[in-house]
Design a protein around this motif. Sequence first.
Motif, PDB file in Angstrom:
ATOM      1  N   THR A  32       0.912  -1.244  -0.058  1.00 46.74           N
ATOM      2  CA  THR A  32      -0.059   0.032  -0.019  1.00 46.74           C
ATOM      3  C   THR A  32       0.754   1.025   0.008  1.00 46.74           C
ATOM      4  OG1 THR A  32      -1.665  -1.219   1.447  1.00 46.74           O
ATOM      5  CG2 THR A  32      -1.947   1.336   1.350  1.00 46.74           C
ATOM      6  N   THR A  33       1.860   1.241   0.952  1.00 49.65           N
ATOM      7  CA  THR A  33       2.733   2.608   0.993  1.00 49.65           C
ATOM      8  C   THR A  33       3.462   2.742  -0.431  1.00 49.65           C
ATOM      9  OG1 THR A  33       4.093   1.313   2.536  1.00 49.65           O
ATOM     10  CG2 THR A  33       2.722   2.969   3.433  1.00 49.65           C
ATOM     11  N   LEU A  34       4.078   1.617  -0.884  1.00 50.35           N
ATOM     12  CA  LEU A  34       4.944   1.849  -1.861  1.00 50.35           C
ATOM     13  C   LEU A  34       4.166   2.083  -3.166  1.00 50.35           C
ATOM     14  CD1 LEU A  34       7.587  -1.007  -1.744  1.00 50.35           C
ATOM     15  CD2 LEU A  34       7.880   1.446  -1.358  1.00 50.35           C
ATOM     16  N   GLY A  35       2.750   1.490  -3.245  1.00 51.35           N
ATOM     17  CA  GLY A  35       1.975   1.783  -4.302  1.00 51.35           C
ATOM     18  C   GLY A  35       1.566   3.201  -4.508  1.00 51.35           C
ATOM     19  N   LEU A  36       1.205   3.664  -3.144  1.00 48.86           N
ATOM     20  CA  LEU A  36       0.786   5.280  -3.043  1.00 48.86           C
ATOM     21  C   LEU A  36       2.115   6.173  -3.354  1.00 48.86           C
ATOM     22  CD1 LEU A  36      -1.498   5.318   0.009  1.00 48.86           C
ATOM     23  CD2 LEU A  36      -2.072   6.310  -2.107  1.00 48.86           C
ATOM     24  N   VAL A  37       3.217   5.777  -2.707  1.00 47.84           N
ATOM     25  CA  VAL A  37       4.389   7.078  -3.159  1.00 47.84           C
ATOM     26  C   VAL A  37       4.527   6.822  -4.526  1.00 47.84           C
ATOM     27  CG1 VAL A  37       5.364   6.957  -0.721  1.00 47.84           C
ATOM     28  CG2 VAL A  37       6.136   5.110  -2.577  1.00 47.84           C
ATOM     29  N   VAL A  38       4.455   6.005  -5.293  1.00 45.16           N
ATOM     30  CA  VAL A  38       4.637   5.830  -6.817  1.00 45.16           C
ATOM     31  C   VAL A  38       3.457   6.263  -7.376  1.00 45.16           C
ATOM     32  CG1 VAL A  38       4.711   4.102  -8.794  1.00 45.16           C
ATOM     33  CG2 VAL A  38       6.233   3.687  -6.641  1.00 45.16           C
ATOM     34  N   ALA A  39       2.057   5.964  -7.064  1.00 45.56           N
ATOM     35  CA  ALA A  39       0.921   6.674  -7.750  1.00 45.56           C
ATOM     36  C   ALA A  39       0.911   8.057  -7.492  1.00 45.56           C
ATOM     37  CB  ALA A  39      -0.231   5.953  -7.108  1.00 45.56           C
ATOM     38  N   LEU A  40       1.309   8.579  -6.403  1.00 49.56           N
ATOM     39  CA  LEU A  40       1.299  10.259  -6.098  1.00 49.56           C
ATOM     40  C   LEU A  40       2.516  10.795  -7.063  1.00 49.56           C
ATOM     41  CD1 LEU A  40       0.195  10.204  -2.379  1.00 49.56           C
ATOM     42  CD2 LEU A  40      -1.205  10.649  -4.250  1.00 49.56           C
ATOM     43  N   GLY A  41       3.300   9.971  -7.567  1.00 44.95           N
ATOM     44  CA  GLY A  41       4.399  10.617  -8.186  1.00 44.95           C
ATOM     45  C   GLY A  41       5.554  10.941  -7.390  1.00 44.95           C
ATOM     46  N   ILE A  42       5.611  10.569  -6.087  1.00 48.48           N
ATOM     47  CA  ILE A  42       6.820  10.974  -5.242  1.00 48.48           C
ATOM     48  C   ILE A  42       8.189  10.385  -5.698  1.00 48.48           C
ATOM     49  CG2 ILE A  42       7.397  11.094  -2.884  1.00 48.48           C
ATOM     50  CD1 ILE A  42       4.416  11.064  -1.954  1.00 48.48           C
ATOM     51  N   PHE A  43       8.134   8.772  -6.142  1.00 47.58           N
ATOM     52  CA  PHE A  43       9.223   8.129  -6.332  1.00 47.58           C
ATOM     53  C   PHE A  43       8.778   7.553  -7.600  1.00 47.58           C
ATOM     54  CE2 PHE A  43       9.740   7.705  -1.663  1.00 47.58           C
ATOM     55  CZ  PHE A  43      10.972   8.582  -1.566  1.00 47.58           C
ATOM     56  N   ASP A  44       9.962   7.498  -8.451  1.00 46.82           N
ATOM     57  CA  ASP A  44      10.004   6.444  -9.642  1.00 46.82           C
ATOM     58  C   ASP A  44       9.917   4.941  -9.301  1.00 46.82           C
ATOM     59  OD1 ASP A  44       9.856   8.102 -11.752  1.00 46.82           O
ATOM     60  OD2 ASP A  44      12.125   8.478 -11.880  1.00 46.82           O
ATOM     61  N   PRO A  45       8.976   4.173 -10.149  1.00 44.74           N
ATOM     62  CA  PRO A  45       9.065   2.791  -9.826  1.00 44.74           C
ATOM     63  C   PRO A  45      10.266   2.114 -10.281  1.00 44.74           C
ATOM     64  CG  PRO A  45       7.544   3.436 -11.589  1.00 44.74           C
ATOM     65  CD  PRO A  45       8.011   4.782 -11.236  1.00 44.74           C
ATOM     66  N   THR A  46      11.420   2.378  -9.796  1.00 42.49           N
ATOM     67  CA  THR A  46      12.602   1.877 -10.185  1.00 42.49           C
ATOM     68  C   THR A  46      13.305   1.371  -8.968  1.00 42.49           C
ATOM     69  OG1 THR A  46      13.715   4.015  -9.819  1.00 42.49           O
ATOM     70  CG2 THR A  46      13.092   3.441 -12.047  1.00 42.49           C
ATOM     71  N   PRO A  47      14.267   0.443  -9.286  1.00 44.60           N
ATOM     72  CA  PRO A  47      15.027  -0.377  -7.986  1.00 44.60           C
ATOM     73  C   PRO A  47      15.592   0.957  -7.131  1.00 44.60           C
ATOM     74  CG  PRO A  47      15.310  -1.441  -9.968  1.00 44.60           C
ATOM     75  CD  PRO A  47      14.573  -0.245 -10.445  1.00 44.60           C
ATOM     76  N   ARG A  48      16.287   1.725  -7.787  1.00 42.30           N
ATOM     77  CA  ARG A  48      16.931   2.794  -6.789  1.00 42.30           C
ATOM     78  C   ARG A  48      16.243   3.251  -5.783  1.00 42.30           C
ATOM     79  NH1 ARG A  48      21.477   5.312  -6.466  1.00 42.30           N
ATOM     80  NH2 ARG A  48      22.297   4.300  -8.247  1.00 42.30           N
ATOM     81  N   TYR A  49      14.688   3.523  -5.952  1.00 42.56           N
ATOM     82  CA  TYR A  49      13.871   3.977  -4.822  1.00 42.56           C
ATOM     83  C   TYR A  49      13.235   2.894  -4.310  1.00 42.56           C
ATOM     84  CZ  TYR A  49      14.792   8.319  -7.527  1.00 42.56           C
ATOM     85  OH  TYR A  49      15.528   9.467  -7.975  1.00 42.56           O
ATOM     86  N   LEU A  50      12.773   2.016  -4.981  1.00 34.63           N
ATOM     87  CA  LEU A  50      11.920   0.920  -4.301  1.00 34.63           C
ATOM     88  C   LEU A  50      12.617   0.222  -3.228  1.00 34.63           C
ATOM     89  CD1 LEU A  50       9.360  -0.322  -7.222  1.00 34.63           C
ATOM     90  CD2 LEU A  50       9.154   1.774  -5.320  1.00 34.63           C
TER      91      LEU A  50
END
Lengths: 218, 261
Positions: free
Chosen positions: B110-128
Amino acid sequence: MLFELRDVCLARGGRAVLDAVSAAIPIGATAIVGPSGSGKSTLLRLLNRLADPDRGEVEYRGGPLGECEPLALRREVSLVPQLPALLEGTVESNLRYAAGLAGVEPDPAHHLHLAGLDPGFAERDVARLSVGEQQRAMLARALAQGPRVLLLDEPTSALDPGARDAIEATLAALRRELEISIVLVTHDPEQARRLGDWVVRLEAGRVTGCGPLERVLA
Amino acid sequence: MIVAAAASIQVSPGQVAASLALVALAAAVSFWWKADLERDIAVAAVRSLIQLTAIGYAIQVIFDADTIWLVLVLLAVMVLFGALTARNRARKVPGALKPLLISLSLAGATTLGLVVALGIFDPTPRYLVPVGGMVIGNAMTAAAVALNRLGDEMADSRARIEATLALGATAREAAMPTVRRALRSGMITLVDSTKTTGLIFFPGTMVGMLLAGADPTDAVRLQLILLYTLLGSVAIAALVATGLAYRNFFTPAQQLREPNG
């Protein structure tokens, strides 16, 4: 019969607590007597399905108890445990909670009176009550649900003789004023004589006597 | 969207070795005051060295591969180990593993999905990978604390809970005050540390960024994002873990199970 138990067995931690218990409990006032550890409280808990037997049958008013919906049954067959265990808050909030669960209109002053408490207790914080007062508040809370049967587990065991006599007088008055059956667990045969018409005697999880008071506790 | 800065610092093995002086200090304090923690301190130092070195290589492989699937595998492993670790703190809760697995998975997803969906982080390994690690680690701690408290409270409150069941309350109604206290225990540590952040302590991400030469404003902003993300994940983990685990104390007939039954 109000309750009928046939060949009821229940074990806890590998130890038989109730061993082939068969007994009848009529409408009225029944005392379950026996020494500590004889299975009295466990038997009482079976009667409103706080526990179910491992084997055997329990009937309530002629029907299988196991088929009664537990929540509705417990609002009709109300158990007051040995040690007071009220919810945090005031006496009145406890009474209102219980009445709300049973879907009946709360009447704290009336039910406090029935339990032998002054209406002024309604506003009292339960944490500030004596054990005897808590025991009465537990009784008032059970009565607030308008039960047809009261199951009382050693209601005076934590009380001094004066408070015990007062609770016994309250229970006797309840029987006169309300059409309510009482099943009382006690280790004291004298209390059984004072409050019961019918007696079930237990020893080491077995029934050693069941019948009218004068016959079983002669 | 957060953009990674090019700034980085070089840390030599000698510098890491020098910091072991502080581990020796901790062991000396324990020895001096007979706290009997010297062995645990040594184990902690060695385990952290091995585990962090291994995860460093693993992260490098994942970064090089640059595929989301490896990230998901790593996060799944973290959830599994997190749940197994938290279960040790929840020994009084019957069947605690399943609620823990579900709560950590949901908190992470939920939290990773939200931070990606809200455009806070790129869905890339460096952030996730780093954010996922923090989220699951904090969720694990919250769930472990909450279930530890739940187990203690259920044991202490048996009489009150059964007295409430005896009135015809459902298991949920009877257990609710206990579940509420357990939930609060799981969340309160992070809530309190979030309140005092910047005043009494500097959180790790901000310290790391400042050490790496980042602009303090960026360090603060990233830290705030992470703190808020962690608050969300901790709330989800504690809520789901307690909300599922309390049911294991009751039978379908709304009876309180015997402690070892």
